[in-house]
Design a protein around this motif. Structure first.
Motif, mmCIF file in Angstrom:
data_model
loop_
_atom_site.group_PDB
_atom_site.id
_atom_site.type_symbol
_atom_site.label_atom_id
_atom_site.label_comp_id
_atom_site.label_asym_id
_atom_site.label_seq_id
_atom_site.Cartn_x
_atom_site.Cartn_y
_atom_site.Cartn_z
ATOM 1 N N ILE A 5 12.009 7.824 2.014
ATOM 2 C CA ILE A 5 13.173 7.207 1.975
ATOM 3 C C ILE A 5 12.799 5.871 1.294
ATOM 4 O O ILE A 5 12.028 5.208 1.959
ATOM 5 C CB ILE A 5 14.161 6.954 3.188
ATOM 6 C CG1 ILE A 5 14.659 8.471 3.778
ATOM 7 C CG2 ILE A 5 15.174 6.146 3.039
ATOM 8 C CD1 ILE A 5 15.123 8.312 5.008
ATOM 9 N N HIS A 37 20.961 9.434 2.194
ATOM 10 C CA HIS A 37 20.290 10.004 3.232
ATOM 11 C C HIS A 37 21.344 9.986 4.282
ATOM 12 O O HIS A 37 22.050 9.041 4.550
ATOM 13 C CB HIS A 37 18.861 9.670 3.616
ATOM 14 C CG HIS A 37 18.911 8.295 4.449
ATOM 15 N ND1 HIS A 37 19.128 7.228 3.476
ATOM 16 C CD2 HIS A 37 19.017 7.888 5.395
ATOM 17 C CE1 HIS A 37 19.091 5.943 4.243
ATOM 18 N NE2 HIS A 37 18.936 6.432 5.742
ATOM 19 N N ASN A 38 21.278 10.943 5.029
ATOM 20 C CA ASN A 38 22.115 10.959 6.451
ATOM 21 C C ASN A 38 21.515 10.459 7.523
ATOM 22 O O ASN A 38 20.403 10.832 7.933
ATOM 23 C CB ASN A 38 22.578 12.532 6.675
ATOM 24 C CG ASN A 38 23.500 12.398 8.109
ATOM 25 O OD1 ASN A 38 23.699 11.461 8.674
ATOM 26 N ND2 ASN A 38 24.046 13.635 8.102
ATOM 27 N N HIS A 43 14.639 11.566 9.062
ATOM 28 C CA HIS A 43 14.202 11.043 7.953
ATOM 29 C C HIS A 43 12.715 10.172 8.212
ATOM 30 O O HIS A 43 12.761 9.466 9.179
ATOM 31 C CB HIS A 43 15.015 10.460 6.928
ATOM 32 C CG HIS A 43 15.901 9.388 7.826
ATOM 33 N ND1 HIS A 43 16.920 9.495 8.611
ATOM 34 C CD2 HIS A 43 15.668 7.989 7.772
ATOM 35 C CE1 HIS A 43 17.347 8.381 9.193
ATOM 36 N NE2 HIS A 43 16.571 7.441 8.362
ATOM 37 N N ASN A 252 9.755 16.221 5.137
ATOM 38 C CA ASN A 252 10.118 15.127 4.183
ATOM 39 C C ASN A 252 9.799 15.615 2.763
ATOM 40 O O ASN A 252 9.451 15.048 2.036
ATOM 41 C CB ASN A 252 9.439 14.002 4.459
ATOM 42 C CG ASN A 252 10.347 12.989 5.496
ATOM 43 O OD1 ASN A 252 11.307 12.637 5.139
ATOM 44 N ND2 ASN A 252 9.768 13.146 6.616
#
Length: 291
Positions: A5, A37-38, A43, A252
């Protein structure tokens, strides 16, 4: 390929961001559908993060472990760690994000012991429970107010830096109560050197003797240091490190178990699958589906 991320600019009013931001938990919860992204799904962070829960109860995921949070709980995460929120309507608090580049600029203002405590995830719990009479929340509120000002102040960056140093020092003071048994000693320094070697050579070797030789100490001595520091053997620490790296890569990236096995230094994919299942109870594919 691994899909980290990126460092996300949460406030468009700060186009010349100097590497640090602050936002509220409530705002992230409201905007969760509008960001790439959630935040409620596991993450990996590409920045460092401090989360201070001021109201409500929930759970927070850190490196695949869910931690209970309540008012005055702080979660600290370093770059590379796995993170996920669990939002509720009554949940409130602050989130500070800062890049490695920003941290490096602040290094001279921080004591070595502070860096050891706050940036060694293997050594310490990511949770700090702040006493009710602490004024940490006041400084975070002040930081948020300064950051949210529409008018740019010519001295604003110095204000951020000063508030960050105060907040960080207060958190370190609270964290030291978790780590009273760890002092700046030869054993701790040797352990940190071992950890650094492992980060650079884990693909090459998973053998504790390999690292003991590079440290110019015996395997028995390295084992004693690990037991005194973490209450586990050197081999157990190596295995935990490898498994965590494997988990991070699995959730990821689109990497297949076969590729992952070779990237972690296993000569045969089947050996990696057995190794992973032995330590987690899941095959790599089963684990990936779970997350």
């Amino acid at each position: 390929m691994q899909k980290d991320i990126p460092h996300i600019v949460f406030n468009s009013k700060k186009p010349d961001n100097n590497g640090i931001e602050i936002l509220t938990i409530e705002s992230l919860s409201v905007r969760k559908k509008d960001i790439p992204h959630n935040p409620e799904k596991a993450h990996q962070l590409a920045f460092n993060m401090i989360v201070f829960y001021t109201e409500g109860k929930s759970k927070h995921l850190v490196d695949f472990v869910w931690h209970e949070v309540k008012p005055n709980t702080i979660i600290h995460l370093s770059k590379g760690q796995i993170n996920a929120f669990q939002f509720h309507e009554d949940l409130k608090g602050f989130i500070i994000l800062f890049t490695d580049e920003y941290l490096k600029k602040q290094i001279n203002n921080l004591l070595k012991n502070e860096l050891v405590r706050m940036f060694n995830a293997h050594l310490f719990s990511p949770i700090i429970q702040v006493p009710k009479d602490s004024n940490v929340a006041k400084y975070l509120q002040l930081f948020y107010e300064e950051y949210s000002r529409i008018e740019e102040d010519y001295n604003q960056e110095n204000t951020y830096n000063s508030l960050y140093s105060i907040i960080f020092s207060k958190l370190e003071r609270l964290k030291q109560y978790q780590t009273f048994h760890l002092k700046s000693s030869d054993k701790l320094n040797t352990f940190l050197a071992f950890k650094s070697l492992l980060e650079n050579h884990y693909i090459q070797s998973r053998n504790a003797d390999f690292y003991a030789e590079k440290l110019n100490i015996t395997y028995k001595h390295l084992n004693t240091i690990c037991k005194d520091t973490l209450a586990i053997t050197a081999k157990q620490f190596i295995d935990e490190f490898i498994i965590l790296e494997a988990k991070r890569l699995l959730i990821n990236s689109e990497i297949k178990s076969t590729e992952l096995a070779y990237s972690l230094g296993f000569e045969e994919p089947t050996n990696f699958v057995k190794y992973f299942k032995k330590h987690t109870g899941f095959t790599p594919n089963q684990f990936k589906k779970q997350y």
